[in-house]
Design an enzyme around this catalytic site. Structure first.
Site, PDB file in Angstrom:
ATOM      1  N   THR A 155       0.876  -1.147   0.000  1.00 29.06           N
ATOM      2  CA  THR A 155       0.000   0.000   0.000  1.00 29.06           C
ATOM      3  C   THR A 155       0.920   1.204   0.000  1.00 29.06           C
ATOM      4  OG1 THR A 155       0.017   0.211   2.388  1.00 29.06           O
ATOM      5  CG2 THR A 155      -1.627  -1.246   1.472  1.00 29.06           C
ATOM      6  N   VAL A 184     -12.031  -7.121   1.237  1.00 27.31           N
ATOM      7  CA  VAL A 184     -11.750  -5.862   1.923  1.00 27.31           C
ATOM      8  C   VAL A 184     -10.361  -5.923   2.533  1.00 27.31           C
ATOM      9  CG1 VAL A 184     -12.441  -4.325   3.812  1.00 27.31           C
ATOM     10  CG2 VAL A 184     -14.190  -5.453   2.409  1.00 27.31           C
ATOM     11  N   SER A 185      -9.540  -4.939   2.230  1.00 32.75           N
ATOM     12  CA  SER A 185      -8.191  -4.878   2.786  1.00 32.75           C
ATOM     13  C   SER A 185      -8.215  -4.170   4.130  1.00 32.75           C
ATOM     14  CB  SER A 185      -7.264  -4.123   1.833  1.00 32.75           C
ATOM     15  OG  SER A 185      -7.506  -2.725   1.927  1.00 32.75           O
ATOM     16  N   THR A 204       1.209  -1.618   6.088  1.00 36.44           N
ATOM     17  CA  THR A 204       1.243  -2.252   4.779  1.00 36.44           C
ATOM     18  C   THR A 204       1.528  -3.728   4.971  1.00 36.44           C
ATOM     19  OG1 THR A 204       2.280  -2.222   2.581  1.00 36.44           O
ATOM     20  CG2 THR A 204       3.717  -1.762   4.448  1.00 36.44           C
ATOM     21  N   GLY A 205       1.224  -4.531   3.955  1.00 35.65           N
ATOM     22  CA  GLY A 205       1.469  -5.965   4.061  1.00 35.65           C
ATOM     23  C   GLY A 205       0.249  -6.756   3.638  1.00 35.65           C
ATOM     24  N   GLY A 207      -3.331  -7.763   4.164  1.00 29.60           N
ATOM     25  CA  GLY A 207      -4.434  -7.156   4.889  1.00 29.60           C
ATOM     26  C   GLY A 207      -5.081  -8.063   5.908  1.00 29.60           C
TER      27      GLY A 207
END
Length: 280
Positions: A155, A184-185, A204-205, A207
């Protein structure tokens, strides 16, 4: 006044020096621009401005250049949180827009501040956001070839501390690529983006791993309860080890400490304090 940004996890940064250098330069330029903006704007305004710059750079998986989902469409998610007011806003799986973080910003003024899918798109259209196709030829090629080794886990995000001591965090993503429509993240949830008067964190990574660990909100809560941000972050990331959680975080505490960490290589980041620092 302090600022830190991330550009997600990118495996090619370890193997492709040309790509690595391009990302280093892009992050350096963007964090410099964000810091300059912060000199005369609030933390909330700055994280929106800076994440918009990251969304516009096709080196990263957010906005232009986002991953294509399994049905051939691009759906974007982003969120924003103001540490001063404790307001959170976001969009989930919105299509055909350039800067989802700007739509999250518009939602700050409404009672219903997290919208998804069709509702998010209708809100954007009704508020003057024009059609935009964020697809790039590279992403189309990756989708058609289904090259698993080119999937980028990432992200973009920004955390800022302004002149008045206010904190804010913003996060935006183009997803993980080839995911199931409707997935959905974490990026439009408080697990991936959270701020209050004590600390602000962007993640980030993967989700699902970040949501399972409630990573951003847990780190901020621990700082609120008195832990240094470094200890709060490491304790939270350590709790992901039983399921090999994949995450990276950037954060700033109200006392001005900047921290970044990841569970796996290779998160790319840049910060501006007294000087500019960038990942190596």
């Amino acid at each position: 006044m302090k600022i830190i940004i991330h550009g997600g996890f990118f495996s090619e940064s370890q193997t492709n020096q040309e790509v690595k250098q391009a990302k280093q330069q892009a992050l350096k330029d963007i964090v410099q621009a964000g810091h300059k903006y912060l000199l005369s704007h609030t933390a909330l305004e700055t994280v929106v401005y800076t994440v918009r710059l990251l969304e516009d750079c096709d080196l990263f998986n957010a906005g232009t250049g986002s991953q294509i989902q399994s049905d051939g469409k691009i759906r974007l998610s982003a969120s924003l949180m103001d540490g001063k007011t404790q307001k959170f806003s976001g969009v989930i799986n919105i299509e055909d827009v350039k800067n989802p973080i700007c739509i999250a910003e518009k939602l700050m003024a409404f009672d219903d501040r997290v919208l998804s899918g069709k509702g998010a798109k209708e809100f954007a259209t009704n508020n003057g956001v024009t059609y935009y196709n964020p697809e790039t030829p590279q992403r189309r090629h990756e989708y058609e070839k289904k090259l698993s080794d080119s999937i980028r886990l990432g992200t973009v995000g920004c955390v800022a501390l302004d002149l008045y001591g206010n904190l804010a965090a913003a996060t935006s993503t183009g997803g993980k690529g080839f995911e199931m429509p409707g997935r959905v993240s974490d990026s439009a949830t408080t697990a991936g983006n959270y701020a209050n008067g004590f600390a602000a964190v962007s993640c980030t990574g993967v989700g699902e791993d970040i949501v399972s660990g409630s990573v951003a909100s847990k780190i901020v809560t621990r700082v609120t309860d008195g832990l240094p941000i470094s200890v709060a972050a490491e304790k939270t990331l350590d709790e992901m080890k039983p399921y090999d959680g994949f995450a990276g975080i950037i954060g700033i505490s109200a006392d001005g400490h900047i921290y970044h960490a990841d569970t796996h290589p290779y998160m790319v980041w840049a910060l501006r304090d007294d000087d500019v620092e960038v990942f190596d």
